[in-house]
Design an enzyme around this catalytic site. Structure first.
Site, PDB file in Angstrom:
ATOM      1  N   TYR A  55       0.845  -1.199   0.000  1.00  0.00           N
ATOM      2  CA  TYR A  55       0.000   0.000   0.000  1.00  0.00           C
ATOM      3  C   TYR A  55       0.874   1.240   0.000  1.00  0.00           C
ATOM      4  O   TYR A  55       1.855   1.315   0.743  1.00  0.00           O
ATOM      5  CB  TYR A  55      -0.903   0.017   1.227  1.00  0.00           C
ATOM      6  N   GLU A  57      -0.376   4.976  -0.356  1.00  0.00           N
ATOM      7  CA  GLU A  57      -1.115   6.227  -0.510  1.00  0.00           C
ATOM      8  C   GLU A  57      -0.162   7.412  -0.446  1.00  0.00           C
ATOM      9  O   GLU A  57       0.740   7.467   0.391  1.00  0.00           O
ATOM     10  CB  GLU A  57      -2.176   6.367   0.583  1.00  0.00           C
ATOM     11  N   ASP A 201      -7.440  13.890 -24.798  1.00  0.00           N
ATOM     12  CA  ASP A 201      -7.584  12.486 -24.424  1.00  0.00           C
ATOM     13  C   ASP A 201      -6.986  11.655 -25.553  1.00  0.00           C
ATOM     14  O   ASP A 201      -7.610  11.446 -26.595  1.00  0.00           O
ATOM     15  CB  ASP A 201      -9.062  12.149 -24.224  1.00  0.00           C
ATOM     16  N   THR A 227      -4.766   6.294 -21.417  1.00  0.00           N
ATOM     17  CA  THR A 227      -4.575   4.967 -20.860  1.00  0.00           C
ATOM     18  C   THR A 227      -3.162   4.526 -21.214  1.00  0.00           C
ATOM     19  O   THR A 227      -2.482   5.146 -22.031  1.00  0.00           O
ATOM     20  CB  THR A 227      -5.598   3.968 -21.434  1.00  0.00           C
ATOM     21  N   LYS A 230      -3.722  -0.124 -25.074  1.00  0.00           N
ATOM     22  CA  LYS A 230      -3.985   0.237 -26.464  1.00  0.00           C
ATOM     23  C   LYS A 230      -2.673   0.318 -27.252  1.00  0.00           C
ATOM     24  O   LYS A 230      -1.857  -0.578 -27.184  1.00  0.00           O
ATOM     25  CB  LYS A 230      -4.788   1.536 -26.530  1.00  0.00           C
TER      26      LYS A 230
END
Length: 421
Positions: A55, A57, A201, A227, A230
């Site tokens: 973890y 954060e 985008d 992203t 792709k």
């Protein structure tokens, strides 16, 4: 050949069988969905590392958990590689996927109820560009631009007129079914005149931009959302890039703590690997080949009477209206799937049919190019599609089985990256 998963086979044979079946399916079918690709064995390995146990954060040097001695350098590797590859001042590699990345742009630069502007979904845009069924269209006032009926291309006079009339806080450019080069300079000029933040985008074309096969939005957009899969050939993740450091600070705050908690460190590691791969000369050759294959495939399809939206393609993506073929997109897509050709049914601009039963199909060349297919193979691919669509119209399952056998034979000669070890 299926990969070896001894621990998974022992712990959960049912799930292992499904994974094996998917590996075989990806190996012996022709994958033409433009948002899909094959990652390398290195990216696959990074995704499956013990980094998933941790973890983290916060951001490097500013975490809420201890034990970050190895995690911080992993994230910094990904950040530095992203900035270098795309030429930006700032990079955030923590967004879980493309939609949360876009939501972070809203959180950073707009308030609920503000006007936002993007390409309409049926015209090729994305849900998160202010479309009504999305949270972005429910929480913000979305106004949409489209494409011309006669050309299938964006009319920038119309975009400018709409932007100056509506004065949106955000303008999104890019989309999910845009087969032509995105004019970032034109969008940037309009955004500045309207006093809007421009978000590019580039989820679909990020790999083409990285490989020099599509113009970069960096000189024109305030924020770049993408992203990491792709055309970029990374894991299922996302990034937000900023051309100015101050903008980057707002983005970081929006991602965490604004939208999400701890980053997926195994995904961050795989993003770092993919970015390193994308910086190699071989990736530039790959990006150029993706576009060359798409143009060759579009030409071969046009010769066979297919109606291509905008008349062709400049990138990796082809959108076809099957109305002249007298078969709906959904029926064609499902028939092609049975023939071993994986596409998705898709709306076309001004489609009279419903979104779940549209007129078109959307195809692309990233995956087949990753397997090593070249322009010399595109006439055969077009012929399979033509025969498959004809068989879909007549219900000829025997023809579909014949195509599937031919597809499998070619795929066996071009093993898929990540599955060929």
């Amino acid at each position: 050949m299926p990969l070896d998963h001894p621990a998974l086979n022992a712990a959960d044979p049912d799930l292992a069988a499904l994974v094996g079946a998917e590996e075989r399916l990806q190996a012996d079918t022709l994958r033409l969905i433009p948002s899909e690709n094959y990652v390398s064995a290195a990216v696959l390995e990074a995704t499956g590392t013990v980094l998933t146990n941790k973890y983290s954060e916060g951001y490097p040097g500013r975490r809420y958990y201890e034990g970050q001695q190895n995690i911080d350098p992993v994230e910094l590797l990904a950040i530095d590689r992203a900035k270098a590859l795309f030429g930006t001042e700032h990079a955030n590699v923590q967004p879980y996927s493309g939609s949360p990345a876009n939501l972070a742009a809203y959180l950073a630069f707009a308030e609920p109820g503000d006007t936002v502007m993007g390409m309409a979904l049926p015209m090729g845009g994305h849900l998160t560009h202010g479309w009504g069924v999305s949270a972005t269209g429910k929480w913000f006032r979305g106004v949409q631009y489209g494409v011309r009926r006669d050309t299938g291309r964006i009319d920038f006079d119309e975009v400018r007129e709409l932007a100056l009339k509506e004065r949106p806080k955000l303008i999104f450019c890019g989309g999910t079914a845009v087969p032509r080069t995105i004019d970032f300079a034109a969008f940037g000029e309009i955004a500045r005149e309207a006093g809007a933040v421009l978000v590019a985008d580039v989820a679909h074309i990020a790999g083409l931009i990285a490989g020099g096969a599509h113009p970069s939005p960096v000189p024109h957009a305030d924020v770049i959302s993408t992203t990491t899969h792709k055309t970029l050939r990374g894991p299922r993740g996302a990034m937000l890039l900023a051309t100015k450091a101050d903008t980057g600070k707002l983005i970081d705050k929006a991602v965490f703590p604004g939208l999400q908690g701890g980053p997926h460190n195994h995904t961050t590691a795989a993003i770092a690997v993919a970015l390193r791969e994308a910086a190699q000369p071989s990736f530039r050759a790959y990006a150029a080949q993706v576009v060359a294959n798409a143009k060759a495939l579009a030409e071969a399809l046009a010769e066979r009477g297919f109606d291509l939206v905008s008349g062709g393609t400049d990138n990796h993506l082809i959108l076809m209206d099957l109305t002249p073929k007298d078969v709906p997109g959904k029926i064609a897509a499902k028939a092609l799937d049975r023939a071993g050709i994986v596409v998705n049914y898709n709306t076309v601009p001004y489609d009279p049919r419903k979104p779940f039963d549209p007129s078109g199909v959307r195809i692309g060349t990233p995956s087949l190019t990753s397997r090593g297919l070249g322009t010399e193979h595109m006439p055969a691919v077009a012929d399979w599609i033509d025969r498959g669509v004809t068989a879909a119209a007549s219900g000829d399952e025997t023809a579909l089985k014949a195509i599937r056998a031919e597809v499998a034979e070619l795929m066996a000669a071009y093993p898929a990256p990540g599955l060929a070890e």
